[in-house]
Design a protein around this motif. Structure first.
Motif, PDB file in Angstrom:
ATOM      1  N   SER A 115       1.086  17.416  10.847  1.00 25.29           N
ATOM      2  CA  SER A 115       2.182  18.157  10.607  1.00 25.29           C
ATOM      3  C   SER A 115       1.948  17.398   8.996  1.00 25.29           C
ATOM      4  N   PRO A 116       2.532  17.911   7.984  1.00 27.87           N
ATOM      5  CA  PRO A 116       2.094  18.392   6.461  1.00 27.87           C
ATOM      6  C   PRO A 116       3.526  16.549   6.131  1.00 27.87           C
ATOM      7  N   GLY A 117       2.836  15.278   5.272  1.00 20.74           N
ATOM      8  CA  GLY A 117       2.853  14.045   4.848  1.00 20.74           C
ATOM      9  C   GLY A 117       2.491  13.601   6.223  1.00 20.74           C
ATOM     10  N   GLN A 118       2.098  13.482   7.058  1.00 23.12           N
ATOM     11  CA  GLN A 118       2.037  12.185   8.334  1.00 23.12           C
ATOM     12  C   GLN A 118       0.686  11.156   7.143  1.00 23.12           C
ATOM     13  N   LEU A 119      -0.247  11.959   7.064  1.00 24.23           N
ATOM     14  CA  LEU A 119      -1.388  10.832   6.375  1.00 24.23           C
ATOM     15  C   LEU A 119      -1.035  10.667   5.043  1.00 24.23           C
ATOM     16  N   VAL A 120      -0.576  11.114   4.303  1.00 28.41           N
ATOM     17  CA  VAL A 120       0.374  10.780   3.065  1.00 28.41           C
ATOM     18  C   VAL A 120       1.087   9.136   3.805  1.00 28.41           C
ATOM     19  N   LYS A 121       1.749   9.575   4.889  1.00 27.33           N
ATOM     20  CA  LYS A 121       3.162   8.189   5.339  1.00 27.33           C
ATOM     21  C   LYS A 121       2.237   7.088   5.808  1.00 27.33           C
ATOM     22  N   ALA A 122       0.712   7.652   6.297  1.00 27.65           N
ATOM     23  CA  ALA A 122       0.474   6.586   7.064  1.00 27.65           C
ATOM     24  C   ALA A 122      -0.666   5.791   5.799  1.00 27.65           C
ATOM     25  N   LEU A 123      -1.023   6.313   4.901  1.00 27.17           N
ATOM     26  CA  LEU A 123      -1.835   5.410   3.748  1.00 27.17           C
ATOM     27  C   LEU A 123      -0.809   4.655   2.546  1.00 27.17           C
ATOM     28  N   GLU A 124       0.451   4.605   2.760  1.00 29.12           N
ATOM     29  CA  GLU A 124       1.344   3.964   2.218  1.00 29.12           C
ATOM     30  C   GLU A 124       0.911   2.312   1.992  1.00 29.12           C
TER      31      GLU A 124
END
Length: 161
Positions: free
Chosen positions: A12-21
């Motif tokens: 879902s949108p945003g999950q990869l960004v959340k994991a990279l933070e």
């Protein structure tokens, strides 16, 4: 120090960004990311391979943050951390308190049911396919719990080999 991880993320949108933070937040560097959206599992999650560099303590903090955020780490430096277990129940599954069955399996530390598919046949016996994710080394514990439940509830159980 380098670390290779495979995470399971919701597609879902945003999950990869959340994991990279957390990677930069703890002073580690991202070397490689492979986001395999074509390999979605039954519960809508996709594997994401990461290669990180950093000090040992920084990488440890990143991994802890991933776990705190609820990301499943299925592999770390080539070592599988989670295993998938599939089993089948046959019998009067719904009549034997389906919620209780699921709760008793989920009550095991390091074990969670990720999919529970049931095929009903009117008033006849039904079949349930159960997919479980467990920490490495818990397979026999899961099978023992399933056997205990099946015996108490007069269900036939078929475990994977």
């Amino acid at each position: 120090m380098r670390m290779d991880l495979v995470l399971e993320l919701l597609d879902s949108p945003g999950q990869l960004v959340k994991a990279l933070e957390p990677i930069s937040a703890f002073g580690a560097n991202l070397v490689t990311v492979i986001h395999k959206r074509d390999y979605k599992n039954d519960n809508g999650k996709v594997p994401v391979q990461l290669t990180l560099e950093g000090e040992h303590e920084d990488l440890k903090n990143v991994v802890n943050k991933f776990e705190e955020l609820g990301f499943t780490i299925i592999e770390m430096d080539g070592i599988v951390k989670k295993e998938k277990i599939t089993t089948i129940f046959f019998g009067h599954i719904v009549d034997q308190d389906l919620r209780d069955t699921m709760d008793r399996i989920n009550a095991l530390d390091g074990v969670v049911i990720v999919a529970f598919d049931i095929k009903l046949n009117g008033e006849e016996k039904s079949t349930a396919l159960i997919n479980i994710e467990a920490d490495i080394g818990l397979k026999q514990t899961v099978f023992n719990r399933i056997a205990e439940i099946a015996e108490e509830k007069d269900l036939l159980v078929i475990n994977e080999v």
